[in-house]
Design an enzyme around this catalytic site. Sequence first.
Site, PDB file in Angstrom:
ATOM      1  N   LYS A 133       0.771  -1.546  -0.028  1.00 45.53           N
ATOM      2  CA  LYS A 133      -0.116   0.069   0.097  1.00 45.53           C
ATOM      3  C   LYS A 133       0.975   1.235   0.112  1.00 45.53           C
ATOM      4  O   LYS A 133       0.522   2.531  -0.553  1.00 45.53           O
ATOM      5  CB  LYS A 133      -0.929   0.079   1.150  1.00 45.53           C
ATOM      6  CG  LYS A 133      -0.191   0.164   2.563  1.00 45.53           C
ATOM      7  CD  LYS A 133      -1.357  -0.013   3.479  1.00 45.53           C
ATOM      8  CE  LYS A 133      -0.624  -0.199   5.115  1.00 45.53           C
ATOM      9  NZ  LYS A 133      -1.687  -0.235   6.187  1.00 45.53           N
ATOM     10  N   ASP A 141      13.835 -13.196 -30.808  1.00 45.00           N
ATOM     11  CA  ASP A 141      12.457 -12.985 -31.228  1.00 45.00           C
ATOM     12  C   ASP A 141      12.325 -11.587 -30.933  1.00 45.00           C
ATOM     13  O   ASP A 141      12.712 -10.879 -29.719  1.00 45.00           O
ATOM     14  CB  ASP A 141      11.719 -13.434 -30.757  1.00 45.00           C
ATOM     15  CG  ASP A 141      11.208 -15.086 -31.483  1.00 45.00           C
ATOM     16  OD1 ASP A 141      11.593 -14.839 -32.690  1.00 45.00           O
ATOM     17  OD2 ASP A 141      10.543 -15.814 -30.868  1.00 45.00           O
ATOM     18  N   HIS A 178      13.184  -9.590 -20.614  1.00 41.94           N
ATOM     19  CA  HIS A 178      12.813  -8.618 -21.366  1.00 41.94           C
ATOM     20  C   HIS A 178      12.147  -7.479 -20.486  1.00 41.94           C
ATOM     21  O   HIS A 178      11.303  -7.860 -19.605  1.00 41.94           O
ATOM     22  CB  HIS A 178      11.990  -8.738 -22.660  1.00 41.94           C
ATOM     23  CG  HIS A 178      12.042  -7.474 -23.417  1.00 41.94           C
ATOM     24  ND1 HIS A 178      11.380  -6.339 -23.469  1.00 41.94           N
ATOM     25  CD2 HIS A 178      12.891  -7.356 -24.661  1.00 41.94           C
ATOM     26  CE1 HIS A 178      11.523  -5.515 -24.337  1.00 41.94           C
ATOM     27  NE2 HIS A 178      12.338  -6.068 -25.278  1.00 41.94           N
ATOM     28  N   GLY A 182      19.816  -3.937 -32.872  1.00 39.54           N
ATOM     29  CA  GLY A 182      18.714  -4.166 -33.821  1.00 39.54           C
ATOM     30  C   GLY A 182      18.848  -3.410 -35.194  1.00 39.54           C
ATOM     31  O   GLY A 182      19.517  -4.150 -36.139  1.00 39.54           O
ATOM     32  N   GLY A 183      18.624  -2.086 -35.308  1.00 43.22           N
ATOM     33  CA  GLY A 183      18.757  -1.184 -36.531  1.00 43.22           C
ATOM     34  C   GLY A 183      20.239  -1.133 -36.829  1.00 43.22           C
ATOM     35  O   GLY A 183      20.832  -1.265 -37.814  1.00 43.22           O
TER      36      GLY A 183
END
EC number: 5.3.2.5
Length: 414
Positions: free
Chosen positions: A99, A175, A265, A360-361
């Site tokens: 809480k 992936d 992730h 990635g890129g």
Amino acid sequence: MSGIIATYLIHDDSHNLEKKAEQIALGLTIGSWTHLPHLLQEQLKQHKGNVIHVEELAEHEHTNSYLRKKVKRGIIKIEYPLLNFSPDLPAILTTTFGKLSLDGEVKLIDLTFSDELKKHFPGPKFGIDGIRNLLQVHDRPLLMSIFKGMIGRNIGYLKTQLRDQAIGGVDIVKDDEILFENALTPLTKRIVSGKEVLQSVYETYGHKTLYAVNLTGRTFDLKENAKRAVQAGADILLFNVFAYGLDVLQSLAEDDEIPVPIMAHPAVSGAYSASKLYGVSSPLLLGKLLRYAGADFSLFPSPYGSVALEKEEALAISKYLTEDDAFFKKSFSVPSAGIHPGFVPFIVRDFGKDVVINAGGGIHGHPNGAQGGGKAFRTAIDATLQNKPLHEVDDINLHSALQIWGNPSYEVKL
């Protein structure tokens, strides 16, 4: 200490940090103290939260402006007895921040587990050494890349992407976290087809690549899906931990019928950790708790790329993942987002060799395709370990990458 110590950043407009700390300690344990009869105090004493540290911090005008009031900032530490909770993360997080998380002006900075409590958590099944053994790569950072643009694409497109990345020298291909179960590239078909491609590349080029497949589905179907993946030959399971919960990760990591590494992730974690004033700190969430719960890898925003964390935070995450602990194997740090070859010297300087460089890129956007992108990164890694400036390396793939994305590490020395 037999329980757990919680460290908080608090903001108090009554300017009495000691009182605020005591209110938290009581509110999360026995509720009240001074109004209890002496006999009841003695009975409940072993359950009472104990304030063990209060430290006032300098006034921060930006914080006052954001909260629209003048507050006193402080770091407090409260010890919670093990008697109060069962040894699992849902109970621990509810006890230390349940809480209290609704306060809006308190941030959970750290949790210090007693040795007795640590025994109830699995830690990574493989850890850094185990992953390196799978790949037989022991002397350099690992290179990971990501499938891009897979939604709406068929298995042939996946196989082509995977082959190009593996030929480029990538160690792990994962992936995209937004690739879920679908008719075009279902889980087991991705795994079986992927293994065929990677075996072919290994036989032709002698380079081993692992495939991290995204484990998805309803919570109560996850174990069955994970076991199907293992039976199909999965190398690694990618898992969106914070869409499900840390306890779900622990349940997967503890299952002997799921004997593969788990890659965590950080999707959704920003909802918990992004604010400097409230929530849970990134080092605790993406570092310590993921490691304790069983993640072999933890992805998190790097200090350099497109979704950057402050460097101090990123390094603290890595510290929690890799510091020596008699109870747990070490987890791989995976600083991510907007990474290109020019950042490699920064990554190695800041995170050391026991790191996964994730792009990635920076791989797919190379003019020579993913093969050229992977080779550019591998060349940058080798040059960095030799302490050779990237602009001095005679390699067409690396040179092309530096022309496109720049060479911010021009002056970096290890």
